[in-house]
Design a protein around this motif. Structure first.
Motif, PDB file in Angstrom:
ATOM      1  N   ALA A 116       0.838  -1.204   0.000  1.00  0.00           N
ATOM      2  CA  ALA A 116       0.000   0.000   0.000  1.00  0.00           C
ATOM      3  C   ALA A 116       0.871   1.251   0.000  1.00  0.00           C
ATOM      4  CB  ALA A 116      -0.932  -0.016   1.216  1.00  0.00           C
ATOM      5  N   ARG A 117       1.986   1.195   0.721  1.00  0.00           N
ATOM      6  CA  ARG A 117       2.898   2.356   0.734  1.00  0.00           C
ATOM      7  C   ARG A 117       3.477   2.635  -0.642  1.00  0.00           C
ATOM      8  NH1 ARG A 117       7.090   2.792   5.558  1.00  0.00           N
ATOM      9  NH2 ARG A 117       7.528   4.647   4.352  1.00  0.00           N
ATOM     10  N   ARG A 118       3.580   1.576  -1.472  1.00  0.00           N
ATOM     11  CA  ARG A 118       4.084   1.749  -2.840  1.00  0.00           C
ATOM     12  C   ARG A 118       2.951   2.117  -3.807  1.00  0.00           C
ATOM     13  NH1 ARG A 118       7.399  -3.651  -3.991  1.00  0.00           N
ATOM     14  NH2 ARG A 118       7.705  -2.648  -6.026  1.00  0.00           N
ATOM     15  N   GLY A 119       1.745   2.265  -3.284  1.00  0.00           N
ATOM     16  CA  GLY A 119       0.627   2.714  -4.119  1.00  0.00           C
ATOM     17  C   GLY A 119      -0.180   1.599  -4.752  1.00  0.00           C
ATOM     18  N   PHE A 120       0.056   0.357  -4.323  1.00  0.00           N
ATOM     19  CA  PHE A 120      -0.675  -0.768  -4.906  1.00  0.00           C
ATOM     20  C   PHE A 120      -1.962  -1.051  -4.127  1.00  0.00           C
ATOM     21  CE2 PHE A 120       3.790  -1.999  -6.063  1.00  0.00           C
ATOM     22  CZ  PHE A 120       3.641  -1.845  -7.434  1.00  0.00           C
ATOM     23  N   GLN A 121      -2.971  -1.490  -4.867  1.00  0.00           N
ATOM     24  CA  GLN A 121      -4.181  -2.061  -4.267  1.00  0.00           C
ATOM     25  C   GLN A 121      -4.146  -3.566  -4.535  1.00  0.00           C
ATOM     26  OE1 GLN A 121      -7.764   0.568  -4.450  1.00  0.00           O
ATOM     27  NE2 GLN A 121      -6.778   1.383  -6.276  1.00  0.00           N
ATOM     28  N   ILE A 122      -4.788  -4.328  -3.668  1.00  0.00           N
ATOM     29  CA  ILE A 122      -4.603  -5.783  -3.687  1.00  0.00           C
ATOM     30  C   ILE A 122      -5.904  -6.514  -3.970  1.00  0.00           C
ATOM     31  CG2 ILE A 122      -3.996  -7.784  -2.240  1.00  0.00           C
ATOM     32  CD1 ILE A 122      -2.181  -5.463  -0.793  1.00  0.00           C
ATOM     33  N   ILE A 123      -5.825  -7.430  -4.915  1.00  0.00           N
ATOM     34  CA  ILE A 123      -6.939  -8.345  -5.192  1.00  0.00           C
ATOM     35  C   ILE A 123      -6.427  -9.760  -4.948  1.00  0.00           C
ATOM     36  CG2 ILE A 123      -8.522  -9.247  -6.926  1.00  0.00           C
ATOM     37  CD1 ILE A 123      -8.310  -6.535  -8.357  1.00  0.00           C
ATOM     38  N   VAL A 124      -7.123 -10.492  -4.094  1.00  0.00           N
ATOM     39  CA  VAL A 124      -6.762 -11.888  -3.829  1.00  0.00           C
ATOM     40  C   VAL A 124      -7.492 -12.774  -4.836  1.00  0.00           C
ATOM     41  CG1 VAL A 124      -6.811 -13.754  -2.136  1.00  0.00           C
ATOM     42  CG2 VAL A 124      -6.403 -11.400  -1.392  1.00  0.00           C
ATOM     43  N   ALA A 125      -6.714 -13.622  -5.530  1.00  0.00           N
ATOM     44  CA  ALA A 125      -7.280 -14.508  -6.547  1.00  0.00           C
ATOM     45  C   ALA A 125      -7.922 -15.732  -5.900  1.00  0.00           C
ATOM     46  CB  ALA A 125      -6.190 -14.960  -7.518  1.00  0.00           C
ATOM     47  N   HIS A 126      -9.131 -16.018  -6.339  1.00  0.00           N
ATOM     48  CA  HIS A 126      -9.926 -17.196  -5.908  1.00  0.00           C
ATOM     49  C   HIS A 126      -9.654 -17.654  -4.463  1.00  0.00           C
ATOM     50  CE1 HIS A 126      -6.227 -19.075  -7.345  1.00  0.00           C
ATOM     51  NE2 HIS A 126      -6.539 -18.814  -8.598  1.00  0.00           N
ATOM     52  N   PRO A 127      -9.923 -16.798  -3.463  1.00  0.00           N
ATOM     53  CA  PRO A 127      -9.713 -17.202  -2.059  1.00  0.00           C
ATOM     54  C   PRO A 127     -10.645 -18.334  -1.641  1.00  0.00           C
ATOM     55  CG  PRO A 127     -10.936 -15.150  -2.167  1.00  0.00           C
ATOM     56  CD  PRO A 127     -10.484 -15.440  -3.566  1.00  0.00           C
ATOM     57  N   GLU A 128     -11.739 -18.520  -2.374  1.00  0.00           N
ATOM     58  CA  GLU A 128     -12.685 -19.590  -2.001  1.00  0.00           C
ATOM     59  C   GLU A 128     -12.044 -20.969  -2.106  1.00  0.00           C
ATOM     60  OE1 GLU A 128     -12.688 -17.901  -4.740  1.00  0.00           O
ATOM     61  OE2 GLU A 128     -13.204 -19.145  -6.481  1.00  0.00           O
ATOM     62  N   ARG A 129     -10.919 -21.067  -2.848  1.00  0.00           N
ATOM     63  CA  ARG A 129     -10.234 -22.351  -2.982  1.00  0.00           C
ATOM     64  C   ARG A 129      -9.176 -22.547  -1.907  1.00  0.00           C
ATOM     65  NH1 ARG A 129      -8.878 -21.605  -9.221  1.00  0.00           N
ATOM     66  NH2 ARG A 129      -6.971 -22.655  -8.576  1.00  0.00           N
ATOM     67  N   LYS A 139     -10.699 -10.660   7.805  1.00  0.00           N
ATOM     68  CA  LYS A 139      -9.474  -9.993   8.282  1.00  0.00           C
ATOM     69  C   LYS A 139      -8.634  -9.493   7.109  1.00  0.00           C
ATOM     70  CE  LYS A 139      -9.267 -12.645  12.546  1.00  0.00           C
ATOM     71  NZ  LYS A 139      -8.787 -13.900  13.113  1.00  0.00           N
ATOM     72  N   LEU A 140      -8.533 -10.305   6.068  1.00  0.00           N
ATOM     73  CA  LEU A 140      -7.792  -9.857   4.880  1.00  0.00           C
ATOM     74  C   LEU A 140      -8.450  -8.613   4.276  1.00  0.00           C
ATOM     75  CD1 LEU A 140      -6.769 -12.922   2.656  1.00  0.00           C
ATOM     76  CD2 LEU A 140      -5.317 -11.455   4.015  1.00  0.00           C
ATOM     77  N   HIS A 141      -9.774  -8.614   4.259  1.00  0.00           N
ATOM     78  CA  HIS A 141     -10.492  -7.454   3.708  1.00  0.00           C
ATOM     79  C   HIS A 141     -10.224  -6.207   4.546  1.00  0.00           C
ATOM     80  CE1 HIS A 141     -13.338  -5.245   1.392  1.00  0.00           C
ATOM     81  NE2 HIS A 141     -14.264  -5.201   2.322  1.00  0.00           N
ATOM     82  N   HIS A 142     -10.213  -6.379   5.858  1.00  0.00           N
ATOM     83  CA  HIS A 142      -9.916  -5.242   6.729  1.00  0.00           C
ATOM     84  C   HIS A 142      -8.474  -4.774   6.547  1.00  0.00           C
ATOM     85  CE1 HIS A 142     -13.455  -6.588   9.400  1.00  0.00           C
ATOM     86  NE2 HIS A 142     -13.814  -5.587   8.626  1.00  0.00           N
ATOM     87  N   ALA A 143      -7.600  -5.697   6.121  1.00  0.00           N
ATOM     88  CA  ALA A 143      -6.203  -5.325   5.852  1.00  0.00           C
ATOM     89  C   ALA A 143      -6.053  -4.661   4.485  1.00  0.00           C
ATOM     90  CB  ALA A 143      -5.310  -6.561   5.923  1.00  0.00           C
ATOM     91  N   GLY A 144      -7.139  -4.578   3.731  1.00  0.00           N
ATOM     92  CA  GLY A 144      -7.088  -3.832   2.469  1.00  0.00           C
ATOM     93  C   GLY A 144      -7.308  -4.647   1.212  1.00  0.00           C
ATOM     94  N   ALA A 145      -7.594  -5.944   1.353  1.00  0.00           N
ATOM     95  CA  ALA A 145      -7.716  -6.777   0.150  1.00  0.00           C
ATOM     96  C   ALA A 145      -9.137  -6.790  -0.390  1.00  0.00           C
ATOM     97  CB  ALA A 145      -7.286  -8.207   0.473  1.00  0.00           C
ATOM     98  N   TYR A 146      -9.216  -6.892  -1.706  1.00  0.00           N
ATOM     99  CA  TYR A 146     -10.473  -7.193  -2.390  1.00  0.00           C
ATOM    100  C   TYR A 146     -10.366  -8.624  -2.924  1.00  0.00           C
ATOM    101  CZ  TYR A 146     -10.802  -2.129  -2.166  1.00  0.00           C
ATOM    102  OH  TYR A 146     -10.807  -0.835  -1.719  1.00  0.00           O
ATOM    103  N   PHE A 147     -11.512  -9.175  -3.351  1.00  0.00           N
ATOM    104  CA  PHE A 147     -11.516 -10.602  -3.689  1.00  0.00           C
ATOM    105  C   PHE A 147     -12.089 -10.869  -5.074  1.00  0.00           C
ATOM    106  CE2 PHE A 147     -11.960 -10.283   0.964  1.00  0.00           C
ATOM    107  CZ  PHE A 147     -10.707 -10.784   1.288  1.00  0.00           C
TER     108      PHE A 147
END
Ligand SMILES: [Fe+2]
Length: 252
Positions: A116-129, A139-147
Protein backbone atom coordinates in the motif's frame (compact mmCIF):
# COMPACT_ATOMS: atom_id res chain seq x y z
CA UNK A 1 -17.46 -8.00 -20.28
CA UNK A 2 -13.93 -7.80 -18.87
CA UNK A 3 -12.16 -10.94 -17.64
CA UNK A 4 -9.49 -9.84 -15.15
CA UNK A 5 -7.82 -13.27 -14.65
CA UNK A 6 -6.88 -15.51 -17.58
CA UNK A 7 -3.94 -17.71 -18.62
CA UNK A 8 -4.14 -17.21 -22.37
CA UNK A 9 -0.52 -16.34 -23.25
CA UNK A 10 0.93 -19.50 -24.83
CA UNK A 11 3.90 -21.32 -23.40
CA UNK A 12 4.51 -19.26 -20.28
CA UNK A 13 2.76 -21.29 -17.57
CA UNK A 14 0.17 -24.06 -17.24
CA UNK A 15 -2.33 -22.13 -19.37
CA UNK A 16 -2.57 -22.20 -23.18
CA UNK A 17 0.19 -24.50 -24.41
CA UNK A 18 0.41 -23.01 -27.91
CA UNK A 19 -1.06 -20.34 -30.16
CA UNK A 20 -3.70 -22.73 -31.50
CA UNK A 21 -5.07 -23.28 -27.99
CA UNK A 22 -4.94 -19.55 -27.28
CA UNK A 23 -7.01 -18.95 -30.44
CA UNK A 24 -9.59 -21.49 -29.25
CA UNK A 25 -9.74 -19.57 -26.00
CA UNK A 26 -10.36 -16.33 -27.91
CA UNK A 27 -13.27 -17.97 -29.75
CA UNK A 28 -14.70 -19.18 -26.43
CA UNK A 29 -14.24 -15.72 -24.91
CA UNK A 30 -16.08 -14.08 -27.79
CA UNK A 31 -18.93 -16.59 -27.35
CA UNK A 32 -19.13 -15.50 -23.71
CA UNK A 33 -19.37 -11.81 -24.79
CA UNK A 34 -15.97 -10.99 -23.31
CA UNK A 35 -14.43 -7.94 -24.99
CA UNK A 36 -11.38 -7.40 -22.78
CA UNK A 37 -9.03 -9.97 -21.26
CA UNK A 38 -6.32 -9.18 -18.74
CA UNK A 39 -3.59 -11.79 -19.31
CA UNK A 40 -2.33 -13.01 -15.93
CA UNK A 41 0.41 -15.66 -16.24
CA UNK A 42 1.71 -17.20 -13.04
CA UNK A 43 4.72 -15.44 -11.55
CA UNK A 44 6.06 -18.93 -10.78
CA UNK A 45 6.25 -19.76 -14.50
CA UNK A 46 8.45 -18.09 -17.07
CA UNK A 47 6.12 -15.25 -17.97
CA UNK A 48 8.52 -13.00 -19.88
CA UNK A 49 10.32 -15.48 -22.10
CA UNK A 50 8.41 -15.68 -25.40
CA UNK A 51 6.40 -12.50 -25.14
CA UNK A 52 8.21 -10.53 -27.81
CA UNK A 53 7.22 -13.04 -30.51
CA UNK A 54 3.92 -14.40 -29.26
CA UNK A 55 2.18 -11.28 -27.98
CA UNK A 56 1.89 -9.49 -31.37
CA UNK A 57 0.43 -12.66 -32.96
CA UNK A 58 -1.99 -13.10 -30.09
CA UNK A 59 -2.98 -9.43 -30.24
CA UNK A 60 -3.70 -9.80 -33.95
CA UNK A 61 -5.91 -12.86 -33.39
CA UNK A 62 -7.70 -11.12 -30.53
CA UNK A 63 -8.42 -8.08 -32.68
CA UNK A 64 -10.18 -10.31 -35.22
CA UNK A 65 -12.57 -11.29 -32.40
CA UNK A 66 -12.90 -7.65 -31.24
CA UNK A 67 -11.16 -8.56 -28.01
CA UNK A 68 -8.62 -6.30 -26.33
CA UNK A 69 -5.76 -7.98 -24.47
CA UNK A 70 -4.18 -6.22 -21.52
CA UNK A 71 -1.15 -7.32 -19.54
CA UNK A 72 -1.10 -8.43 -15.95
CA UNK A 73 0.33 -11.11 -13.66
CA UNK A 74 -0.90 -13.55 -11.05
CA UNK A 75 1.61 -13.37 -8.21
CA UNK A 76 2.17 -16.22 -5.87
CA UNK A 77 2.17 -14.85 -2.33
CA UNK A 78 5.55 -16.49 -1.67
CA UNK A 79 7.15 -14.66 -4.62
CA UNK A 80 6.07 -11.17 -3.61
CA UNK A 81 8.91 -10.46 -1.22
CA UNK A 82 11.46 -11.49 -3.86
CA UNK A 83 10.00 -9.37 -6.64
CA UNK A 84 10.85 -5.70 -6.82
CA UNK A 85 9.22 -4.63 -10.11
CA UNK A 86 5.57 -5.67 -9.98
CA UNK A 87 3.21 -5.88 -12.95
CA UNK A 88 -0.30 -4.67 -12.20
CA UNK A 89 -3.59 -5.58 -13.89
CA UNK A 90 -3.99 -3.61 -17.11
CA UNK A 91 -1.50 -0.99 -15.97
CA UNK A 92 -3.77 -0.05 -13.06
CA UNK A 93 -2.73 0.11 -9.41
CA UNK A 94 -4.22 -3.34 -8.67
CA UNK A 95 -2.09 -6.45 -8.05
CA UNK A 96 -3.52 -9.98 -8.37
CA UNK A 97 -2.16 -12.26 -5.64
CA UNK A 98 -2.77 -15.99 -5.16
CA UNK A 99 -2.56 -17.47 -1.66
CA UNK A 100 -2.20 -21.20 -2.07
CA UNK A 101 -3.24 -21.63 1.54
CA UNK A 102 -4.34 -19.30 4.29
CA UNK A 103 -1.14 -17.50 5.44
CA UNK A 104 -0.30 -16.10 8.88
CA UNK A 105 -2.21 -12.85 9.13
CA UNK A 106 0.69 -10.99 10.79
CA UNK A 107 2.83 -11.66 7.71
CA UNK A 108 0.01 -10.63 5.39
CA UNK A 109 -0.55 -7.37 7.23
CA UNK A 110 3.15 -6.51 6.86
CA UNK A 111 3.23 -7.22 3.14
CA UNK A 112 -0.07 -5.45 2.48
CA UNK A 113 1.15 -2.40 4.35
CA UNK A 114 4.39 -2.34 2.34
CA UNK A 115 2.49 -2.70 -0.95
CA UNK A 116 0.00 0.00 0.00
CA UNK A 117 2.90 2.36 0.73
CA UNK A 118 4.08 1.75 -2.84
CA UNK A 119 0.63 2.71 -4.12
CA UNK A 120 -0.68 -0.77 -4.91
CA UNK A 121 -4.18 -2.06 -4.27
CA UNK A 122 -4.60 -5.78 -3.69
CA UNK A 123 -6.94 -8.34 -5.19
CA UNK A 124 -6.76 -11.89 -3.83
CA UNK A 125 -7.28 -14.51 -6.55
CA UNK A 126 -9.93 -17.20 -5.91
CA UNK A 127 -9.71 -17.20 -2.06
CA UNK A 128 -12.69 -19.59 -2.00
CA UNK A 129 -10.23 -22.35 -2.98
CA UNK A 130 -7.63 -21.56 -0.29
CA UNK A 131 -9.56 -20.40 2.76
CA UNK A 132 -11.98 -22.36 4.92
CA UNK A 133 -12.76 -19.73 7.55
CA UNK A 134 -14.82 -16.67 6.62
CA UNK A 135 -13.29 -14.71 9.50
CA UNK A 136 -9.84 -15.03 7.84
CA UNK A 137 -11.33 -13.58 4.68
CA UNK A 138 -12.84 -10.71 6.66
CA UNK A 139 -9.47 -9.99 8.28
CA UNK A 140 -7.79 -9.86 4.88
CA UNK A 141 -10.49 -7.45 3.71
CA UNK A 142 -9.92 -5.24 6.73
CA UNK A 143 -6.20 -5.32 5.85
CA UNK A 144 -7.09 -3.83 2.47
CA UNK A 145 -7.72 -6.78 0.15
CA UNK A 146 -10.47 -7.19 -2.39
CA UNK A 147 -11.52 -10.60 -3.69
CA UNK A 148 -11.79 -12.15 -7.14
CA UNK A 149 -13.83 -15.32 -7.18
CA UNK A 150 -13.82 -17.79 -10.06
CA UNK A 151 -16.85 -18.58 -12.19
CA UNK A 152 -16.01 -22.28 -12.00
CA UNK A 153 -16.23 -22.23 -8.22
CA UNK A 154 -19.85 -21.03 -8.38
CA UNK A 155 -20.55 -23.74 -10.95
CA UNK A 156 -19.28 -26.43 -8.57
CA UNK A 157 -16.27 -27.38 -10.72
CA UNK A 158 -13.88 -27.25 -7.74
CA UNK A 159 -16.16 -29.25 -5.47
CA UNK A 160 -18.26 -28.63 -2.40
CA UNK A 161 -15.92 -26.58 -0.20
CA UNK A 162 -15.02 -23.86 -2.77
CA UNK A 163 -18.68 -23.62 -3.84
CA UNK A 164 -19.76 -23.28 -0.24
CA UNK A 165 -17.14 -20.61 0.51
CA UNK A 166 -17.92 -18.75 -2.75
CA UNK A 167 -21.60 -18.56 -1.80
CA UNK A 168 -20.82 -17.43 1.73
CA UNK A 169 -18.51 -14.67 0.45
CA UNK A 170 -21.10 -13.63 -2.13
CA UNK A 171 -23.83 -13.51 0.51
CA UNK A 172 -21.66 -11.42 2.87
CA UNK A 173 -20.60 -8.85 0.25
CA UNK A 174 -17.03 -10.21 0.09
CA UNK A 175 -17.07 -11.02 -3.62
CA UNK A 176 -15.82 -8.00 -5.60
CA UNK A 177 -15.02 -9.51 -9.00
CA UNK A 178 -15.90 -12.71 -10.82
CA UNK A 179 -13.35 -13.85 -13.41
CA UNK A 180 -12.62 -17.02 -15.35
CA UNK A 181 -9.06 -18.09 -14.43
CA UNK A 182 -9.33 -19.86 -17.81
CA UNK A 183 -6.37 -22.07 -18.74
CA UNK A 184 -7.61 -23.53 -22.04
CA UNK A 185 -8.47 -27.19 -22.63
CA UNK A 186 -11.38 -28.05 -20.37
CA UNK A 187 -10.83 -24.93 -18.23
CA UNK A 188 -12.54 -22.28 -20.33
CA UNK A 189 -14.30 -19.06 -19.33
CA UNK A 190 -17.84 -20.07 -18.24
CA UNK A 191 -18.62 -16.43 -17.39
CA UNK A 192 -21.90 -16.41 -19.30
CA UNK A 193 -23.01 -19.60 -17.54
CA UNK A 194 -22.04 -18.18 -14.16
CA UNK A 195 -23.84 -14.91 -14.91
CA UNK A 196 -27.07 -16.78 -15.69
CA UNK A 197 -26.77 -18.93 -12.58
CA UNK A 198 -26.04 -16.10 -10.15
CA UNK A 199 -28.61 -13.74 -11.68
CA UNK A 200 -31.24 -16.12 -10.31
CA UNK A 201 -29.73 -15.72 -6.86
CA UNK A 202 -28.44 -12.19 -6.54
CA UNK A 203 -30.35 -10.42 -9.28
CA UNK A 204 -28.98 -9.13 -12.60
CA UNK A 205 -27.84 -5.74 -11.28
CA UNK A 206 -25.69 -7.43 -8.69
CA UNK A 207 -23.99 -9.60 -11.31
CA UNK A 208 -23.53 -6.65 -13.67
CA UNK A 209 -21.55 -4.93 -10.92
CA UNK A 210 -19.32 -7.96 -10.30
CA UNK A 211 -18.63 -8.76 -13.94
CA UNK A 212 -18.87 -5.38 -15.69
CA UNK A 213 -18.81 -2.34 -13.46
CA UNK A 214 -16.16 -3.37 -10.93
CA UNK A 215 -13.66 -4.54 -13.62
CA UNK A 216 -14.22 -1.19 -15.40
CA UNK A 217 -13.58 0.64 -12.15
CA UNK A 218 -10.40 -1.41 -11.65
CA UNK A 219 -8.99 -0.11 -14.95
CA UNK A 220 -9.68 3.44 -13.68
CA UNK A 221 -7.92 2.71 -10.35
CA UNK A 222 -11.22 2.94 -8.51
CA UNK A 223 -12.07 0.51 -5.69
CA UNK A 224 -14.84 -2.00 -6.37
CA UNK A 225 -18.41 -1.40 -5.26
CA UNK A 226 -19.69 -3.65 -2.50
CA UNK A 227 -22.29 -6.10 -3.79
CA UNK A 228 -24.97 -7.88 -1.79
CA UNK A 229 -27.48 -10.34 -3.28
CA UNK A 230 -30.78 -8.67 -4.06
CA UNK A 231 -33.28 -11.45 -3.64
CA UNK A 232 -33.90 -15.06 -2.67
CA UNK A 233 -32.52 -17.69 -5.00
CA UNK A 234 -34.59 -19.33 -7.68
CA UNK A 235 -35.92 -22.72 -6.67
CA UNK A 236 -33.49 -24.85 -8.70
CA UNK A 237 -30.44 -22.97 -7.52
CA UNK A 238 -31.69 -23.01 -3.92
CA UNK A 239 -31.79 -26.78 -4.11
CA UNK A 240 -28.22 -26.84 -5.46
CA UNK A 241 -26.95 -24.69 -2.60
CA UNK A 242 -28.74 -26.82 -0.01
CA UNK A 243 -27.18 -29.91 -1.51
CA UNK A 244 -23.64 -28.54 -1.20
CA UNK A 245 -23.74 -26.39 1.92
CA UNK A 246 -24.07 -27.34 5.59
CA UNK A 247 -27.42 -26.13 6.92
CA UNK A 248 -25.81 -24.02 9.61
CA UNK A 249 -23.85 -21.97 7.06
CA UNK A 250 -26.28 -21.13 4.26
CA UNK A 251 -30.02 -20.75 4.58
CA UNK A 252 -31.17 -19.54 1.15
FE1 LIG B 1 -4.83 -18.19 -12.27
Amino acid sequence: MIDIHCHIIPGVDDGAKDLAMAEKMLAAAAADAIDTIICTPHSSGNPEQPRSEIIPQLQQSAASWNITLLEGMEYSYQHLSRTTALKTLGNSSFLLIDFHRAPPLEAVNGIFFALARRGFQIIVAHPERSFRDLSDIEKLHHAGAYFQLSADSFLGEWGRQPLNMAMRMFKHGLCHYIASDAHGGNKMFHLRECRQLLSGYGGPNCIDTLMDENPCRLLKNQPPLKVLPEKRPATGFRRLIKFFAPRSEIRP
